[in-house]
Design an enzyme around this catalytic site. Sequence first.
Site: not given
Lengths: 88, 225
Positions: B85, B194, B196
């Site tokens: 991002c 994302h 994560e």
Amino acid sequence: MGRVVIDVMPKPEILDPQGKAVVGALPRLGFDVFTSVRQGKRFELEVEGDVTPEVLAQARRAAETLLSNPVIEDVVSVREADTAEVQA
Amino acid sequence: MKVGVVTFPGSLDDGDARRAVTLAGGEAVALWHADADLRGVDAVVLPGGFSYGDYLRCGAIARFAPVMTEVVRAAEGGMPVLGICNGFQVLCESHLLPGALVRNDHQKFLCKDQRLRVESTATAWTADFTAGQEITIPLKNGEGGFVADEATLDRLEGEGRVVFRYLGGNPNGSLRDIAGISNERGNVVGLMPHPEHAVEELFGPGLDGLGLFTSVLKAGLGAIA
């Protein structure tokens, strides 16, 4: 004190969502003649003395390396500010 | 294997990125943007959030942080670097990746679970996937539209450097539905969604994000061996 003005605009082929939002809002206030808006950025850079050719050259380099991203933006103008457009 | 995660003023997914590294079996190392030191890490993650200087363009000023000089040097030497991002934006502004990210075409900030297709497994961050695999990981951005000129897009496609592509609708106007790309060597990858946030059961849509972090551990071991 001298001042350099730099104008940066999104490239014509790059979609400008900010301009799109603005052109959508204008008719709500009765401004109904505008069919398109492009929104760019204006930078005002001050120097101690006069705006010399060297100052303008540095401003141009700054415009092309940091103030704009050549992938998405064009530097459309790097110039010494006119007396009329300098704010106190 | 040590994976560094850089914190810029405004980073907000650095903690999640370190947690993802740990869950994948690596050692997460917190790196500070103002330190010109990578503390001996074997790979670097530039996490999501909002870096300082986004006022100019996303990532435009963060690119000049002292740590980035080291990240660029290490990346050019082959170290795996992942930008997520805002980290993707920083990589583009650093010229480690081509193109740029612009405001979403629909002008809204978007937060949703996003389906992606893994287009390339030939990178340090995607070897644990299979080519064509469909995964779901969260997406949240306001300036996530990937743009580049036609020649650059053709080169990315031709060299197999489109790493992730959006499925089920284009969420932000990215050209050719591109969600993530790599550099020529495949050690630097940037993506808008994302991973994560999809590494633990009950948090996020599943575990599909973990593959990026397990991939780099193997890439690192390969380099060491």
